[in-house]
Each structure stands twice: as C-alpha cells, then as structure tokens.
Design an enzyme around this catalytic site. Structure first.
Site, PDB file in Angstrom:
ATOM      1  N   SER A   1      35.272 -15.375  25.212  1.00  0.00           N
ATOM      2  CA  SER A   1      36.723 -15.261  25.109  1.00  0.00           C
ATOM      3  C   SER A   1      37.282 -16.615  24.705  1.00  0.00           C
ATOM      4  O   SER A   1      36.657 -17.653  24.942  1.00  0.00           O
ATOM      5  CB  SER A   1      37.318 -14.841  26.456  1.00  0.00           C
ATOM      6  OG  SER A   1      38.728 -14.954  26.455  1.00  0.00           O
TER       7      SER A   1
ATOM      8  N   TYR B   1      38.842 -15.604  35.824  1.00  0.00           N
ATOM      9  CA  TYR B   1      38.277 -15.093  34.569  1.00  0.00           C
ATOM     10  C   TYR B   1      37.938 -16.243  33.627  1.00  0.00           C
ATOM     11  O   TYR B   1      36.854 -16.279  33.044  1.00  0.00           O
ATOM     12  CB  TYR B   1      39.270 -14.137  33.920  1.00  0.00           C
ATOM     13  CG  TYR B   1      38.787 -13.492  32.646  1.00  0.00           C
ATOM     14  CD1 TYR B   1      37.900 -12.413  32.675  1.00  0.00           C
ATOM     15  CD2 TYR B   1      39.239 -13.938  31.399  1.00  0.00           C
ATOM     16  CE1 TYR B   1      37.475 -11.813  31.503  1.00  0.00           C
ATOM     17  CE2 TYR B   1      38.817 -13.338  30.232  1.00  0.00           C
ATOM     18  CZ  TYR B   1      37.933 -12.273  30.283  1.00  0.00           C
ATOM     19  OH  TYR B   1      37.513 -11.680  29.112  1.00  0.00           O
TER      20      TYR B   1
END
Length: 237
Positions: A130, A143
């Site tokens: 990501s 995250y």
C-alpha cells in the site's frame, strides 16, 4: 521473465476487489489454473476459478490450502483488512489484529507455499502492499505500521528467495475503486488497472509496481524532509 501463460496461480482474498480482478486478469493472460481463496469459498464467482477456503491468520487453514494446491507456480498475497486504529487510544488487541492479517498472514502463506514454488520451478510471489507502507494518516496507525513491516518482509524475502529461483514483486497502490472504498470521496484507480499493472510487473520480474500517481509521489518523497510528507510538521524542528 515470468510467464503468466500456462501458470498455476493462487490468489488470497480472490472473491472481491483487487483479488477478484487479479483472478480475471490471470485467466485473460492464459493462466492454466487459478485458485481463488476466501474465508467462504462460495463467494468466489469466477466460473473457471478453483475456490479454496483459506483464513490467512490460521496456520492450520494455511497448511491445508498449501497441501491442496501443490501445483502452484505463482502466489499472490492479496488478502488484507483494516479498521480505524490509533496507537494511543485503540485496544492493543486491535493493533495486533492488524499485524496478524496484514503482516503474519502473508508470511504464513509464503512459508507454506515456498516448497511448491521451488519444486515447480520459475516461482514468483506478488504481495499487495500500500502507499501506506511509506506514509500514515490519522486512523490508519496499525494498518500503516503493518504494511511498512510487510514492505520490509518482502525486501528480506526477495534476497532470501533469490538463490532458490523464486522472485518477489511488491505492489503498492493508494485508493482503489472497490466496495471497500465506495463511501470515500477521493480519486481512485480501478481494480482492473491495478491487476493489469501487477501482472505486467510479474511478467517483467519487477521488484516493485507503483500503481498510481499518489503512490509514486509518496515513494519519491521518502528521500526528502518529513515535512514534505507531513505538512503539519512544517516549521517544527
């Protein structure tokens, strides 16, 4: 170069979002077989895919999937999840869950499938990272940390697996137009485009694929001052 045509792939989280688009793109490029995993394999909708039950945080489930899919030549670690977390305010259990899913999950699947990838030859691993591997925003503390650790994991595995003939590609992307981002009013890239770029990266043995403009911008900004990534720090020293 890694060939998609004739390959046998396994896509974790293959029933929706990026995973579903990856399954479709693999067949479009001539993959011989694609295992599409999900907690509930009945949610896998592609007519040609081989549905496979998998919970990436459960070692027994991972071992069972690896035992069933012994012919895999391409492993795609796509499964992941996030909830809003703060290092100061969230229960530690919630932060651990982020790491269980987004760091240890891919590690468990990679370790389980490496013997088959090595035995079958021309093995390749694609792991979905990501843009939050390199930058964090409020509400993504756990995250972002897990994805940063996953980036480090891929770098380490790339070196460790190279002598065994297994290549590793990391896919980094920002907002993708899936059901998970349906309520966000931000610029998004299509899951189809992400899947196509990911497979291009596999076929060219790229170390990393940066799938959109914001990801490329953030990666380039890592060599600069922190205030360029975090404007709220400007003027502080």
């Amino acid at each position: 170069m890694t060939s998609i045509e004739g390959s046998v792939a396994l896509v974790t989280g293959g029933s929706r979002g990026i995973g579903k688009s990856l399954v479709e793109a693999l067949y479009e490029r001539g993959a011989r077989k694609v295992y599409a995993t999900a907690r509930d394999p009945r949610t896998v909708s592609h007519p040609d895919a081989v549905p496979l039950a998998l919970e990436v945080t459960d070692p027994a489930s991972v071992a069972a999937a690896a035992a069933q899919a012994q012919d895999v030549t391409l492993l795609i670690n796509n499964a992941g999840a996030t909830t809003s977390t703060s290092f100061l305010d969230s229960p530690v259990e919630d932060l651990r869950r982020e790491f269980d899913i987004n760091f240890f999950g891919p590690l468990l699947t990679t370790r389980a499938f490496v013997p088959a990838l090595e035995r079958n030859g021309d093995g390749h691993i694609l792991t979905v990272h990501s843009v939050l591997s390199w930058v964090t925003v409020p509400g993504t503390d756990g995250y972002s940390a897990a994805k940063a650790a996953l980036w480090s994991q891929s770098n380490a595995l790339r070196l460790e697996l190279q002598p065994r003939g297994i290549k590793v590609t990391g896919l980094h992307v920002g907002y993708v137009d899936t059901d998970l981002t349906a309520g966000l009013d931000v610029s998004k890239i299509s899951a189809h485009s992400v899947a196509e770029q990911a497979l291009d990266g596999i076929e060219t043995d790229a170390h990393e694929v940066l799938a959109d403009a914001i990801t490329r911008q953030v990666k380039a900004g890592l060599s600069g001052e922190l205030s360029a990534l975090y404007p709220q720090l400007a003027g502080q020293s």
